[in-house]
Design a protein around this motif. Structure first.
Motif, mmCIF file in Angstrom:
data_model
loop_
_atom_site.group_PDB
_atom_site.id
_atom_site.type_symbol
_atom_site.label_atom_id
_atom_site.label_comp_id
_atom_site.label_asym_id
_atom_site.label_seq_id
_atom_site.Cartn_x
_atom_site.Cartn_y
_atom_site.Cartn_z
ATOM 1 N N LYS A 1 128.893 -6.335 16.274
ATOM 2 C CA LYS A 1 129.036 -7.159 17.477
ATOM 3 C C LYS A 1 127.684 -7.796 17.791
ATOM 4 O O LYS A 1 127.492 -8.983 17.605
ATOM 5 C CB LYS A 1 129.536 -6.333 18.662
ATOM 6 C CG LYS A 1 129.726 -7.164 19.908
ATOM 7 C CD LYS A 1 130.245 -6.355 21.061
ATOM 8 C CE LYS A 1 130.334 -7.271 22.276
ATOM 9 N NZ LYS A 1 130.667 -6.560 23.469
ATOM 10 N N LYS A 2 126.733 -6.983 18.256
ATOM 11 C CA LYS A 2 125.416 -7.500 18.623
ATOM 12 C C LYS A 2 124.714 -8.097 17.395
ATOM 13 O O LYS A 2 124.046 -9.126 17.501
ATOM 14 C CB LYS A 2 124.568 -6.383 19.249
ATOM 15 C CG LYS A 2 123.324 -6.890 19.902
ATOM 16 C CD LYS A 2 123.716 -7.858 20.976
ATOM 17 C CE LYS A 2 122.614 -8.253 21.881
ATOM 18 N NZ LYS A 2 122.964 -9.412 22.685
ATOM 19 N N THR A 3 124.880 -7.449 16.252
ATOM 20 C CA THR A 3 124.266 -7.967 15.025
ATOM 21 C C THR A 3 124.724 -9.393 14.752
ATOM 22 O O THR A 3 123.900 -10.274 14.474
ATOM 23 C CB THR A 3 124.600 -7.054 13.833
ATOM 24 O OG1 THR A 3 124.048 -5.749 14.082
ATOM 25 C CG2 THR A 3 124.055 -7.599 12.526
ATOM 26 N N LEU A 4 126.034 -9.632 14.847
ATOM 27 C CA LEU A 4 126.557 -10.986 14.592
ATOM 28 C C LEU A 4 126.073 -11.983 15.632
ATOM 29 O O LEU A 4 125.705 -13.113 15.286
ATOM 30 C CB LEU A 4 128.082 -10.980 14.566
ATOM 31 C CG LEU A 4 128.741 -10.216 13.428
ATOM 32 C CD1 LEU A 4 130.254 -10.316 13.561
ATOM 33 C CD2 LEU A 4 128.281 -10.714 12.075
ATOM 34 N N GLU A 5 126.064 -11.560 16.903
ATOM 35 C CA GLU A 5 125.569 -12.447 17.956
ATOM 36 C C GLU A 5 124.131 -12.862 17.658
ATOM 37 O O GLU A 5 123.771 -14.034 17.789
ATOM 38 C CB GLU A 5 125.639 -11.746 19.316
ATOM 39 C CG GLU A 5 127.048 -11.530 19.824
ATOM 40 C CD GLU A 5 127.097 -10.662 21.072
ATOM 41 O OE1 GLU A 5 126.038 -10.344 21.659
ATOM 42 O OE2 GLU A 5 128.213 -10.283 21.472
ATOM 43 N N GLY B 1 114.271 -12.978 21.562
ATOM 44 C CA GLY B 1 113.436 -11.886 21.068
ATOM 45 C C GLY B 1 113.920 -10.494 21.443
ATOM 46 O O GLY B 1 113.179 -9.529 21.290
ATOM 47 N N ILE B 2 115.159 -10.361 21.902
ATOM 48 C CA ILE B 2 115.707 -9.042 22.223
ATOM 49 C C ILE B 2 116.158 -8.403 20.906
ATOM 50 O O ILE B 2 117.056 -8.915 20.233
ATOM 51 C CB ILE B 2 116.911 -9.133 23.194
ATOM 52 C CG1 ILE B 2 116.565 -9.960 24.430
ATOM 53 C CG2 ILE B 2 117.420 -7.739 23.542
ATOM 54 C CD1 ILE B 2 115.502 -9.372 25.310
ATOM 55 N N PRO B 3 115.547 -7.267 20.520
ATOM 56 C CA PRO B 3 115.857 -6.674 19.218
ATOM 57 C C PRO B 3 117.126 -5.828 19.219
ATOM 58 O O PRO B 3 117.583 -5.359 20.261
ATOM 59 C CB PRO B 3 114.640 -5.794 18.938
ATOM 60 C CG PRO B 3 114.169 -5.401 20.297
ATOM 61 C CD PRO B 3 114.461 -6.575 21.197
ATOM 62 N N ASN B 4 117.670 -5.649 18.037
ATOM 63 C CA ASN B 4 118.812 -4.770 17.798
ATOM 64 C C ASN B 4 118.621 -4.175 16.410
ATOM 65 O O ASN B 4 118.258 -4.882 15.468
ATOM 66 C CB ASN B 4 120.120 -5.569 17.849
ATOM 67 C CG ASN B 4 121.335 -4.697 17.652
ATOM 68 O OD1 ASN B 4 121.613 -3.831 18.466
ATOM 69 N ND2 ASN B 4 122.058 -4.923 16.575
ATOM 70 N N VAL B 5 118.845 -2.877 16.290
ATOM 71 C CA VAL B 5 118.806 -2.210 14.984
ATOM 72 C C VAL B 5 120.100 -1.435 14.835
ATOM 73 O O VAL B 5 120.504 -0.707 15.749
ATOM 74 C CB VAL B 5 117.608 -1.237 14.851
ATOM 75 C CG1 VAL B 5 117.640 -0.521 13.514
ATOM 76 C CG2 VAL B 5 116.299 -1.976 15.023
ATOM 77 N N ALA B 6 120.750 -1.595 13.689
ATOM 78 C CA ALA B 6 122.021 -0.918 13.464
ATOM 79 C C ALA B 6 122.074 -0.365 12.044
ATOM 80 O O ALA B 6 121.591 -1.007 11.105
ATOM 81 C CB ALA B 6 123.173 -1.890 13.688
ATOM 82 N N PRO B 7 122.664 0.826 11.876
ATOM 83 C CA PRO B 7 122.835 1.380 10.534
ATOM 84 C C PRO B 7 123.948 0.639 9.808
ATOM 85 O O PRO B 7 124.958 0.263 10.414
ATOM 86 C CB PRO B 7 123.211 2.838 10.799
ATOM 87 C CG PRO B 7 123.852 2.822 12.146
ATOM 88 C CD PRO B 7 123.186 1.709 12.917
#
Length: 133
Positions: free
Chosen positions: A50-54, A25-31
Motif C-alpha cells: 500500500k504505502k510502498t506503491l504510493e 521525504g516521508i520514509p517507509n521500509v517494508a519486508p
C-alpha cells in the motif's frame, strides 16, 4: 548497467527490506519475500503493498538492504516501476504459486539496480562499489 554477482542476486531473492520515500521525504521500509531476478531486473511480487506503491508512484528511487548484512554487506539503490500486466507480472504470479500458494499477486515492482554501496563495518562503510553512471 550495474554488475551483480551471482551471490548478490541469490541473496536478493530471499527476505529483503525495501525502503521508499514519498515526494515529501516521508520514509517507509517494508519486508519483501517474494522476489526473483528476471534477466537483470529484480521483480518483487505486490501482494500486500500500500504505502510502498504510493511512494513509488511519487518517487521511484528505492533502497534495499538485507537482514544478514554480515554475510552480505551491501546496500542497493535503484529505480522501481509498478507493473500490472506483461512478462514481469506473469513471473510474479508464478513465483507466488511456488512461494506462497493461495496468495495472488496484484502486480509487481520491477527494480533496476543503479548502484551498490558497502555497509561492511570499518573504513569501507558507505563506499560506492558499483554504479551504472
Amino acid at each position: 548497467m550495474v554488475k551483480l554477482t551471482e551471490e548478490m542476486k541469490s541473496a536478493l531473492t530471499g527476505l529483503l527490506f525495501l525502503a521508499t520515500s514519498s515526494k515529501d521525504g516521508i520514509p517507509n521500509v517494508a519486508p519483501m519475500g517474494a522476489n526473483q531476478f528476471v534477466g537483470d531486473k529484480l521483480v518483487i511480487s505486490d501482494n500486500f503493498m500500500k504505502k510502498t506503491l504510493e511512494n513509488v508512484k511519487e518517487n521511484p528511487v528505492v533502497a534495499i538492504n538485507l537482514l544478514n548484512c554480515r554475510e552480505h554487506p551491501y546496500q542497493y539503490k535503484g529505480k522501481a516501476e509498478i507493473v500490472t500486466s506483461g512478462e514481469y507480472f506473469e513471473k510474479a504470479k508464478e513465483l507466488n504459486a511456488v512461494k506462497i500458494p493461495g496468495i495472488n499477486a496484484k502486480g509487481a515492482l520491477v527494480i533496476t539496480i543503479t548502484s551498490i554501496y558497502s555497509i561492511k563495518p570499518g573504513a569501507e562503510a558507505g563506499n560506492l562499489i558499483e554504479t551504472d553512471d
